[in-house]
Design an enzyme around this catalytic site. Structure first.
Site, PDB file in Angstrom:
ATOM      1  N   ARG A  46       0.841  -1.201   0.000  1.00  0.00           N
ATOM      2  CA  ARG A  46       0.000   0.000   0.000  1.00  0.00           C
ATOM      3  C   ARG A  46       0.876   1.252   0.000  1.00  0.00           C
ATOM      4  NH1 ARG A  46      -1.868   1.554   4.646  1.00  0.00           N
ATOM      5  NH2 ARG A  46      -2.538  -0.529   5.306  1.00  0.00           N
ATOM      6  N   TYR A  98     -17.343  18.197 -13.416  1.00  0.00           N
ATOM      7  CA  TYR A  98     -17.617  16.766 -13.561  1.00  0.00           C
ATOM      8  C   TYR A  98     -18.623  16.353 -12.473  1.00  0.00           C
ATOM      9  CZ  TYR A  98     -16.902  11.748 -13.310  1.00  0.00           C
ATOM     10  OH  TYR A  98     -17.109  10.398 -13.279  1.00  0.00           O
ATOM     11  N   ASP A 170      -8.239  20.191 -12.645  1.00  0.00           N
ATOM     12  CA  ASP A 170      -8.604  18.881 -13.193  1.00  0.00           C
ATOM     13  C   ASP A 170      -8.274  18.941 -14.690  1.00  0.00           C
ATOM     14  OD1 ASP A 170      -9.885  16.713 -14.383  1.00  0.00           O
ATOM     15  OD2 ASP A 170     -11.640  16.800 -13.082  1.00  0.00           O
ATOM     16  N   LYS A 195      -9.178   8.116 -18.438  1.00  0.00           N
ATOM     17  CA  LYS A 195      -9.541   8.709 -19.722  1.00  0.00           C
ATOM     18  C   LYS A 195      -8.333   8.715 -20.670  1.00  0.00           C
ATOM     19  CE  LYS A 195     -13.248   9.204 -17.244  1.00  0.00           C
ATOM     20  NZ  LYS A 195     -13.564  10.400 -16.477  1.00  0.00           N
TER      21      LYS A 195
HETATM   22  C1  LIG Z   1     -13.952  10.740 -15.179  1.00  0.00           C
HETATM   23  C2  LIG Z   1     -13.631  12.074 -14.616  1.00  0.00           C
HETATM   24  C3  LIG Z   1     -13.332  12.222 -13.261  1.00  0.00           C
HETATM   25  C4  LIG Z   1     -13.418  11.082 -12.257  1.00  0.00           C
HETATM   26  O1  LIG Z   1     -12.481  10.095 -12.518  1.00  0.00           O
HETATM   27  P1  LIG Z   1     -12.725   8.509 -12.222  1.00  0.00           P
HETATM   28  O2  LIG Z   1     -11.475   7.917 -12.742  1.00  0.00           O
HETATM   29  O3  LIG Z   1     -13.951   8.121 -12.966  1.00  0.00           O
HETATM   30  O4  LIG Z   1     -12.890   8.371 -10.755  1.00  0.00           O
HETATM   31  C5  LIG Z   1     -12.990  13.496 -12.810  1.00  0.00           C
HETATM   32  N1  LIG Z   1     -12.950  14.555 -13.661  1.00  0.00           N
HETATM   33  C6  LIG Z   1     -13.246  14.441 -14.969  1.00  0.00           C
HETATM   34  C7  LIG Z   1     -13.183  15.641 -15.836  1.00  0.00           C
HETATM   35  C8  LIG Z   1     -13.591  13.202 -15.493  1.00  0.00           C
HETATM   36  O5  LIG Z   1     -13.894  13.098 -16.782  1.00  0.00           O
END
Ligand SMILES: *Cc1c(COP(=O)(O)O)cnc(C)c1O
Length: 379
Positions: A46, A98, A170, A195
């Site tokens: 961990r 998001y 983000d 993504k």
């Molecule tokens: C998908 C997404 C998240 C969250 O990420 P996960 O990997 O699904 O937990 C946060 N911000 C944006 C812009 C996203 O597209």
């Protein structure tokens, strides 16, 4: 070193025991110690895992940061950032966020006494009226999901400069190929590695990248104390994904432009949201902080009924109806009922996210095939 080279070599070192060119998947929970307290720097997975460490080094390199940390999801990375705060602290966040970030902030953290203000950040002056001595974090997403609004990262960094306020961006939609927020003055970059970084729709993972050593210590402490660490197999997949980020993003951008122009010229379409258009309200800021415009596009039909939108959503063949984005294959999504269903309708509509809005994640297929698919679905 230029970005295309970095994406391929970041975090890659021949494995010390065999010379394996690819970082092995260290599928282990613990490490044998020579004597009590005497070990090779690895005690329990961990806290330490060589596959994760290689990925974390790669994350830092590709975002021009000093330190990277990998989490079990993008939301887990966001969760760690909010846990830097204490009850009574305040956060100023983008208003078209998001959906999962909005849910985490309002449904989980508000009850622990952290206060969130959701602000239209396309005009950074709007931030000033919410700033006070309790403000500890500004959270922005740019381009936003799904309306493709752009926030001027440099202008927000000017506001937080010299104050004890973290600026976290983000950067999921842009990816490090298009935008490097740390270079523009941010303290922290967050990614849903699920993504574009992973890029193949086969892993859930998150990342934080930063330059400040104290911030890194605090976030590493939260990573190991709260335990939202990714497994070594998933770290391997994201490491592999990053190697092709440059070529994938180049194609996402080319296809994105072609599809955005195709949609704009289509008789049934009312509006296309894509920052590459000169008439996009934040086009000049996009140019000043992004290298290209990416493959995320939203649009509204002239027929604003939900049924008309649903017909398109269920008629495409190459664009699969699914949440998520950033994979090699094209996806189509209905934010109001899917990704953004966790945002109350009133709040959604107020922020310009209509019931008939459709979002595309344009993949790296042949653009002619993608256009033909949309053409047929639009009827
Ligand atoms: C998908 C997404 C998240 C969250 O990420 P996960 O990997 O699904 O937990 C946060 N911000 C944006 C812009 C996203 O597209």
């Amino acid at each position: 070193m230029k970005a295309a080279t970095k994406f391929i070599h970041a975090g890659s070192h021949p494995d010390p025991s065999t010379g394996a060119i690819m970082t092995p998947i260290y599928q282990t929970s613990t490490y044998v110690q020579e004597a009590p307290g005497k070990n090779k720097g690895f005690e329990y997975a961990r806290s330490q895992n060589p596959t994760r460490f290689a990925l974390e080094e790669a994350l830092a390199v590709i975002e021009n940061g000093k330190y990277g940390l990998a989490f079990s999801s993008g939301v887990a990375a966001t969760d760690a950032v909010i846990k830097l705060l204490s009850p009574g602290d305040e956060v100023i966040a983008s208003n078209d966020l998001y959906g999962g970030s909005y849910r985490l902030f309002t449904k989980v953290f508000e009850k622990f006494g952290i206060r969130f203000h959701f602000v239209n950040m396309t005009d950074t002056q709007n931030i000033h009226s919410y700033l006070n001595d309790k403000t500890k974090l500004i959270w922005i997403e740019t381009p936003t999901n799904p309306l493709m609004n752009i926030t001027d990262i440099r202008a927000v960094a000017e506001i937080t400069k010299g104050k004890k306020i973290y600026l976290c961006v983000d950067n999921t939609f842009a990816s490090p190929y298009l935008q490097n927020p740390l270079d523009l003055g941010a303290d922290l970059v967050m990614h849903s590695s699920t993504k574009y970084l992973g890029g193949h729709s086969d892993v859930i993972q998150g990342a934080l990248i930063m330059n400040d050593e104290i911030l890194r210590e605090q976030l590493y402490f939260l990573q190991k104390s709260c335990g939202a660490v990714p497994g070594p197999m998933d770290c391997f997949l994201v490491l592999r994904g990053i190697k092709t980020l440059g070529v994938r993003m180049q194609r996402h951008c080319e296809n994105g432009k072609l599809i955005a122009e195709f949609l704009k010229g289509h008789a049934k379409i009312k509006k296309v949201y894509w920052p590459g258009f000169s008439e996009h309200p934040n086009h000049n800021i996009a140019i000043s902080q992004m290298r290209d415009f990416g493959g995320m596009i939203s649009f509204e039909l002239k027929d604003e009924s939900v049924d008309a939108a649903k017909k398109v959503l269920s008629s495409t063949k190459l664009f699969s109806l699914a949440e998520s984005l950033g994979g090699v294959e094209s996806l189509i999504n209905h934010p109001a009922s899917m990704t953004h269903a966790s945002i109350p309708r009133e709040e959604r509509i107020k922020n310009g996210l209509s019931d008939s809005l459709i979002r595309l994640s344009v993949g790296i297929e042949d653009a002619d095939d993608l256009k033909a698919d949309l053409h047929a679905a639009l009827g």
